[in-house]
Design a protein around this motif. Structure first.
Motif, PDB file in Angstrom:
ATOM      1  N   TYR A 285       0.951  -1.232   0.136  1.00  0.00           N
ATOM      2  CA  TYR A 285      -0.034  -0.024   0.043  1.00  0.00           C
ATOM      3  C   TYR A 285       0.819   1.246  -0.146  1.00  0.00           C
ATOM      4  CZ  TYR A 285      -3.698  -3.092   1.026  1.00  0.00           C
ATOM      5  OH  TYR A 285      -4.623  -4.174   1.072  1.00  0.00           O
ATOM      6  N   HIS A 286       0.578   2.267  -0.834  1.00  0.00           N
ATOM      7  CA  HIS A 286       1.105   3.382  -1.163  1.00  0.00           C
ATOM      8  C   HIS A 286       0.152   4.561  -0.391  1.00  0.00           C
ATOM      9  CE1 HIS A 286       4.627   2.925  -4.107  1.00  0.00           C
ATOM     10  NE2 HIS A 286       4.250   1.826  -3.302  1.00  0.00           N
ATOM     11  N   ILE A 287       0.629   5.562   0.410  1.00  0.00           N
ATOM     12  CA  ILE A 287       0.006   6.723   0.811  1.00  0.00           C
ATOM     13  C   ILE A 287       0.081   7.710  -0.144  1.00  0.00           C
ATOM     14  CG2 ILE A 287      -0.291   8.159   2.653  1.00  0.00           C
ATOM     15  CD1 ILE A 287       0.654   5.847   4.648  1.00  0.00           C
ATOM     16  N   TYR A 288      -1.145   8.441  -0.402  1.00  0.00           N
ATOM     17  CA  TYR A 288      -1.360   9.434  -1.244  1.00  0.00           C
ATOM     18  C   TYR A 288      -1.941  10.669  -0.772  1.00  0.00           C
ATOM     19  CZ  TYR A 288      -0.411   6.070  -5.116  1.00  0.00           C
ATOM     20  OH  TYR A 288       0.118   4.950  -5.901  1.00  0.00           O
ATOM     21  N   VAL A 289      -1.574  11.895  -1.190  1.00  0.00           N
ATOM     22  CA  VAL A 289      -2.294  13.235  -0.777  1.00  0.00           C
ATOM     23  C   VAL A 289      -2.724  13.925  -1.842  1.00  0.00           C
ATOM     24  CG1 VAL A 289      -0.255  14.469  -1.123  1.00  0.00           C
ATOM     25  CG2 VAL A 289      -1.972  15.157   0.700  1.00  0.00           C
ATOM     26  N   THR A 290      -3.984  14.600  -1.620  1.00  0.00           N
ATOM     27  CA  THR A 290      -4.543  15.290  -2.766  1.00  0.00           C
ATOM     28  C   THR A 290      -5.293  16.529  -2.162  1.00  0.00           C
ATOM     29  OG1 THR A 290      -6.054  15.348  -4.437  1.00  0.00           O
ATOM     30  CG2 THR A 290      -6.866  14.062  -2.657  1.00  0.00           C
ATOM     31  N   ASP A 291      -5.324  17.798  -2.741  1.00  0.00           N
ATOM     32  CA  ASP A 291      -6.099  18.654  -2.419  1.00  0.00           C
ATOM     33  C   ASP A 291      -7.666  18.401  -2.618  1.00  0.00           C
ATOM     34  OD1 ASP A 291      -3.813  20.255  -1.776  1.00  0.00           O
ATOM     35  OD2 ASP A 291      -3.995  21.176  -3.604  1.00  0.00           O
ATOM     36  N   ILE A 292      -8.508  19.093  -1.927  1.00  0.00           N
ATOM     37  CA  ILE A 292      -9.940  18.771  -1.868  1.00  0.00           C
ATOM     38  C   ILE A 292     -10.670  19.412  -3.427  1.00  0.00           C
ATOM     39  CG2 ILE A 292     -10.026  18.809   0.580  1.00  0.00           C
ATOM     40  CD1 ILE A 292     -11.428  21.661   0.452  1.00  0.00           C
ATOM     41  N   ASP A 293      -9.715  19.986  -3.943  1.00  0.00           N
ATOM     42  CA  ASP A 293     -10.462  20.143  -5.303  1.00  0.00           C
ATOM     43  C   ASP A 293      -9.776  19.443  -6.412  1.00  0.00           C
ATOM     44  OD1 ASP A 293      -7.546  21.164  -5.626  1.00  0.00           O
ATOM     45  OD2 ASP A 293      -8.217  23.354  -5.840  1.00  0.00           O
ATOM     46  N   GLY A 294      -9.112  18.320  -6.055  1.00  0.00           N
ATOM     47  CA  GLY A 294      -8.281  17.437  -7.013  1.00  0.00           C
ATOM     48  C   GLY A 294      -6.708  17.572  -7.420  1.00  0.00           C
ATOM     49  N   LYS A 295      -6.366  18.741  -6.801  1.00  0.00           N
ATOM     50  CA  LYS A 295      -4.983  19.173  -7.664  1.00  0.00           C
ATOM     51  C   LYS A 295      -4.031  18.856  -6.381  1.00  0.00           C
ATOM     52  CE  LYS A 295      -6.874  23.036 -10.007  1.00  0.00           C
ATOM     53  NZ  LYS A 295      -6.933  24.887  -9.822  1.00  0.00           N
ATOM     54  N   ASN A 296      -2.750  18.613  -7.132  1.00  0.00           N
ATOM     55  CA  ASN A 296      -1.603  18.428  -6.336  1.00  0.00           C
ATOM     56  C   ASN A 296      -1.631  16.909  -5.856  1.00  0.00           C
ATOM     57  OD1 ASN A 296      -0.380  20.980  -6.563  1.00  0.00           O
ATOM     58  ND2 ASN A 296      -1.978  21.861  -5.037  1.00  0.00           N
ATOM     59  N   ASN A 297      -1.999  16.179  -6.425  1.00  0.00           N
ATOM     60  CA  ASN A 297      -2.151  14.829  -6.167  1.00  0.00           C
ATOM     61  C   ASN A 297      -0.804  14.129  -6.049  1.00  0.00           C
ATOM     62  OD1 ASN A 297      -2.324  11.714  -6.337  1.00  0.00           O
ATOM     63  ND2 ASN A 297      -4.716  12.168  -6.447  1.00  0.00           N
ATOM     64  N   LYS A 298      -0.277  13.527  -5.227  1.00  0.00           N
ATOM     65  CA  LYS A 298       1.215  13.080  -4.956  1.00  0.00           C
ATOM     66  C   LYS A 298       1.058  11.689  -4.041  1.00  0.00           C
ATOM     67  CE  LYS A 298       4.114  16.324  -3.606  1.00  0.00           C
ATOM     68  NZ  LYS A 298       5.040  16.347  -4.845  1.00  0.00           N
ATOM     69  N   ASP A 299       2.161  10.985  -4.678  1.00  0.00           N
ATOM     70  CA  ASP A 299       2.325   9.545  -3.942  1.00  0.00           C
ATOM     71  C   ASP A 299       3.576  10.003  -2.789  1.00  0.00           C
ATOM     72  OD1 ASP A 299       3.124   7.300  -2.933  1.00  0.00           O
ATOM     73  OD2 ASP A 299       3.424   6.212  -4.977  1.00  0.00           O
ATOM     74  N   GLY A 343       6.921  15.980  -0.002  1.00  0.00           N
ATOM     75  CA  GLY A 343       7.003  14.559  -0.133  1.00  0.00           C
ATOM     76  C   GLY A 343       8.421  14.067   0.730  1.00  0.00           C
ATOM     77  N   GLU A 344       9.012  14.971   1.040  1.00  0.00           N
ATOM     78  CA  GLU A 344      10.248  14.900   1.861  1.00  0.00           C
ATOM     79  C   GLU A 344      10.022  13.767   3.091  1.00  0.00           C
ATOM     80  OE1 GLU A 344      14.009  16.974   3.916  1.00  0.00           O
ATOM     81  OE2 GLU A 344      12.139  18.041   3.676  1.00  0.00           O
ATOM     82  N   ALA A 345      10.721  12.978   3.040  1.00  0.00           N
ATOM     83  CA  ALA A 345      10.611  11.733   4.238  1.00  0.00           C
ATOM     84  C   ALA A 345      11.770  11.644   5.073  1.00  0.00           C
ATOM     85  CB  ALA A 345      10.589  10.526   3.627  1.00  0.00           C
ATOM     86  N   ILE A 346      11.767  12.035   6.474  1.00  0.00           N
ATOM     87  CA  ILE A 346      13.028  12.017   7.395  1.00  0.00           C
ATOM     88  C   ILE A 346      12.794  10.807   8.297  1.00  0.00           C
ATOM     89  CG2 ILE A 346      14.153  13.275   9.061  1.00  0.00           C
ATOM     90  CD1 ILE A 346      13.177  15.713   7.436  1.00  0.00           C
ATOM     91  N   LEU A 347      13.936  10.029   8.537  1.00  0.00           N
ATOM     92  CA  LEU A 347      13.662   8.897   9.384  1.00  0.00           C
ATOM     93  C   LEU A 347      13.418   9.471  10.893  1.00  0.00           C
ATOM     94  CD1 LEU A 347      14.024   5.858   9.594  1.00  0.00           C
ATOM     95  CD2 LEU A 347      16.360   6.304  10.206  1.00  0.00           C
ATOM     96  N   ALA A 348      12.388   8.918  11.539  1.00  0.00           N
ATOM     97  CA  ALA A 348      12.026   9.520  12.818  1.00  0.00           C
ATOM     98  C   ALA A 348      12.330   8.318  13.907  1.00  0.00           C
ATOM     99  CB  ALA A 348      10.513   9.827  12.914  1.00  0.00           C
TER     100      ALA A 348
END
Length: 804
Positions: A285-299, A343-348
């Motif tokens: 499973y991948h986690i995606y984000v999107t704006d509520i107008d459907g823009k800026n969809n990103k994995d 989308g930057e991922a930092i080890l926590a």
């Protein structure tokens, strides 16, 4: 806005115990063929029904070959095709010929492709020709059933695909196709009867498609500021996210997934949504984000062969989330802090190798971890993120101490625990004293499964436990009144809360055993109730059946609970039965609307669901009673339920089938192998057939649970004799009932090899096994078109082998 289930994060699989694996020589050649009685019944019904419909004449001898002209006349009647104005094209079919209108109607529709010099109307119709006629006439599509004919090379190339299609749809059985063999009038009538689906059609039946349609709308969630609603809705046959302003009708679809439905979603901020999906059932499973107008969809987790799990949406940090991923090592999950904008991922938090679960406090700090080797687990704690984890307590297999959330002052931990008791309870635990400070609630009969927290009040409002149905134990008078007010507004329904705002706005769904559910928005201040949507408005509740809680005593004295669903409007006597064991097996069946169960009941079957030993929810002792009892006492509990219904007179002993997914698929194979006289048919859906290969191919991220599997199921080295004895693959010589096998090619839990090997072994013995394999599915079918293929095949398979 407070989500009811927030803070229930990734716990250890061993603690939560919620792993889902979701789910005869001489007579072998005849094992999956209908008995003479069944075959004769089909033939008799076919001829009579087709005569009544006016499709065939009653004067024709059923054993005489049918000509191509006669077949054309019947098909024209069935398809109601108009004859073309010009009856020309075949040199041997004149306009004056009686069959000319039918032949040319079929030609005009593209159903026959004879050459201009001749159609040979008086020639006997061959099996190959009939296969092509029916495939075109009834638009038979590839449904994924693997077809192997012993004489495949003898089938003319132009007819091969059609020969496959006709068998896929259960019209022709047997290992040989006999392409050039003439078809008799009786055989043509039988095949036409099945091609039209007349074997499973009945006046007033709810269409199969209605049970397995995607919900009209589902999964409503309110934004944190209460201004928007998001929900799932079908688009291009896939469930996608739609957003609308609260109280408004206009909506905007914000995702456009066409390959795979969105598996789940949630609000990240007032203006952004998170959602998850995998690829073709691989469960990465991948986690995606999107704006509520459907823009800026990103994995947000675009890493190959990686599985991502949301740990904390970090309400107080609007641009970040905490996610566990196994991208560094496929066997373990590290925690990353991901910026949802960049989308930057930092080890926590780096996993040292044995951490199977993480828990944050109410400020989003990672302060609890659970380590496990599968049998022994330790609760690890730190006061702050700059300090090392230290062990608080240790549990062994069967013991549960599952941390759910911190108390609202971030000092103590609420947990589900069965330490020093048989049934799990809600407790409050103090890390500073390493002691349980209080038992908040326990039930003497069943485990307490969860609770309703309130950030506003800083406490727990109610405990949730499940007997025959879900129950609440209230600790807050105001919340109790709210629930009573809601229930009064939807009489006769159960309710499940989605969220409650600080202003008293409630999002909930009402449901029953006959209804998929209705979503509501309730303002507790004004008392106004707004209906948002019916999940399945096409389902007529008056046609659905009651799911009745039942219990009986096993042969060794255990009380076994379950559910019995009987066909509506039919006397509960000598009914055909389908037993549906649940997956897991460390799970349980629950009361409520189940489209699969209602579908089976609508087709005239009694349906038995059994919470056999090893199921969860009934305490530690009942769970442990299933240890190393696959195919043994666990199977006996299912068999005892069948025998109980037979002794009661409810069920016909000669018409019992077993069908299940995952562990339920194993139970189906075990039922046919170890109790061959009990079942007339079986269906194994992503079910393991060989416990050795099952354990050898566990997903890498289950490696920490291997020891638990060895204790619960059996150790391949220490318990070799046991695993051999309980693996259906090694006992196929005892199987004599027809078997239907179903598998997803990308299943990461029960690999395709589990189904391949038992199908191959049975075919080597001359047993013709229908085997549905979907190349774009995993552990269970998610795509609706594949589900429909599956249930259409199940309907025909069960009808053929259970209905007299």
């Amino acid at each position: 806005m407070n989500s009811i289930s927030k803070k229930v994060y990734a716990l250890t699989l061993s603690m939560a115990m919620s792993i889902a694996l979701i789910q005869p020589a001489v007579q072998a050649a005849e094992a999956v063929k209908p008995t003479a009685t069944v075959a004769e019944t089909i033939a008799s019904k076919a001829t009579q029904t087709l005569q009544q419909l006016g499709y065939i004449d009653g004067t024709i001898e059923s054993n005489t070959p049918i000509t191509r002209a006669e077949a054309a006349v019947i098909l024209q009647r069935v398809l109601k095709l108009d004859a073309p104005a010009s009856l020309t094209g075949f040199a041997d079919v004149l306009a004056s010929d009686e069959a000319a209108p039918a032949i040319y109607a079929l030609k005009q529709s593209g159903l026959i492709q004879g050459k201009a010099k001749g159609y040979a109307p008086d020639a006997p119709l061959t099996r190959a020709q009939m296969a092509s006629l029916f495939t075109r006439a009834f638009e038979l599509k590839d449904n994924g059933i693997q077809v192997v004919y012993s004489d495949m090379k003898q089938i003319p190339a132009v007819h091969v695909e059609d020969a496959v299609r006709i068998k896929q749809h259960f019209i022709i059985e047997g290992s040989a196709f006999n392409a050039k063999q003439s078809v008799t009038h009786g055989e043509f009538a039988d095949a036409l009867y099945l091609a039209l689906g007349l074997d499973v059609k009945s006046e007033g039946l709810t269409p199969l498609e209605d049970f397995f349609k995607q919900p009209a709308q589902a999964g409503f969630q309110m934004s944190p500021d209460g201004k928007h609603l998001a929900y799932l809705e079908p688009w291009n046959n896939r469930m996608n996210i739609v957003v609308k302003e609260n109280g408004q009708d206009k909506s905007v679809r914000v995702t456009s997934e066409s390959e795979r439905s969105i598996m789940g979603f949630g609000w990240a901020t007032d203006n952004k949504l998170l959602y998850i999906k995998d690829a073709a059932g691989d469960e990465n499973y991948h986690i995606y984000v999107t704006d509520i107008d459907g823009k800026n969809n990103k994995d947000l987790t675009p890493y190959p062969n990686t599985r991502a799990t949301l740990i904390d949406p970090l309400e107080g940090v609007p641009d970040e989330i905490l996610v566990a991923m196994n991208k560094r090592d496929p066997q373990i999950f590290d925690v990353y802090r991901i910026n949802i904008n960049t989308g930057e991922a930092i080890l926590a938090a780096e996993n040292p190798g044995n951490i199977t679960g993480w828990l944050t406090d109410h400020e989003g700090k990672i302060r609890v971890a659970v380590s496990s080797d599968g049998n022994v687990s330790s609760l690890m704690y730190r006061e702050s993120e700059d300090k090392p984890f230290e062990p608080l307590l240790t549990t062994k297999l069967g013991e549960t101490f599952a941390p759910v959330m911190f108390t609202y002052d971030n000092k103590n931990i609420y947990a589900i625990s069965n330490l020093d008791r048989d049934k799990s309870a809600i407790v409050e635990y103090s890390p500073s004293t390493k002691q349980v400070t209080k038992t908040i609630f326990e039930n003497k009969d069943v485990d307490v499964t969860s609770f309703v927290p309130s950030k506003t009040k800083g406490t727990i409002l109610a405990a949730i436990y499940e007997t025959d149905k879900v129950n609440y134990e209230y600790f807050d008078a105001e919340f109790k009144k709210l629930m009573e007010d809601i229930k009064a507004k939807v009489p006769g329904k159960e309710i499940s809360l989605s969220s409650i705002s600080e202003e008293g706005q409630v999002l909930f769904i009402s449901y029953s055993d006959k209804s998929m559910g209705t979503y509501y928005f309730y303002d507790s201040v004004t008392g106004k109730l707004d209906k948002l949507a019916d999940a399945a408005p096409w389902i007529d509740e008056d046609k659905m059946s009651d799911m009745k809680p039942i219990s009986y005593e096993s042969r060794d004295g255990l009380t076994i609970h379950g559910y019995l669903t009987l066909p509506k409007g039919v006397e509960a006597s000598q009914l055909p039965l389908v037993v549906v064991p649940h997956g897991g097996p460390w799970a349980r069946d629950s009361w409520g609307y189940n489209p699969e169960i209602q579908f089976l009941a609508s087709r005239g079957y009694a349906v038995l669901q059994v919470n056999f030993r090893g199921s969860t929810g009934y305490g530690k002792e009942f769970l442990d009673a299933g240890n190393k009892q696959w195919g043994k006492a666990m199977q006996n509990d299912i068999t005892d339920g069948v025998n109980w219904l037979i002794e009661e007179g409810t069920v016909d002993a000669d018409r019992v089938a077993i069908y299940g997914a995952s562990y339920g698929g194993y139970a189906a194979l075990a039922g046919l192998a170890f109790t061959p006289d009990v079942y007339a048919a079986g269906i194994s859906y992503v079910g393991p057939s060989n416990i050795f290969t099952l354990l050898d191919s566990l997903p890498p991220y289950w490696e920490s649970e291997r020891n638990m599997f060895y204790e619960r199921v059996g150790d391949p080295e220490k318990d070799k004799e046991l695993l051999t004895a309980i693996s259906p693959l090694f006992h196929i010589d005892q199987m004599k009932a027809p078997l239907f096998v179903v598998q997803g090619a990308n299943d990461p839990r029960v690999k395709q090899a589990e189904s391949d090997q038992i199908v191959e072994a049975l075919r080597e013995r001359g047993v013709d096994v229908p085997y549905m394999l979907k190349t774009n599915e995993g552990h269970g079918f998610a795509n609706v078109e594949n589900q429909l293929d599956l249930y259409r095949a199940i309907e025909k398979f069960l009808n053929r082998h259970l209905m007299k």
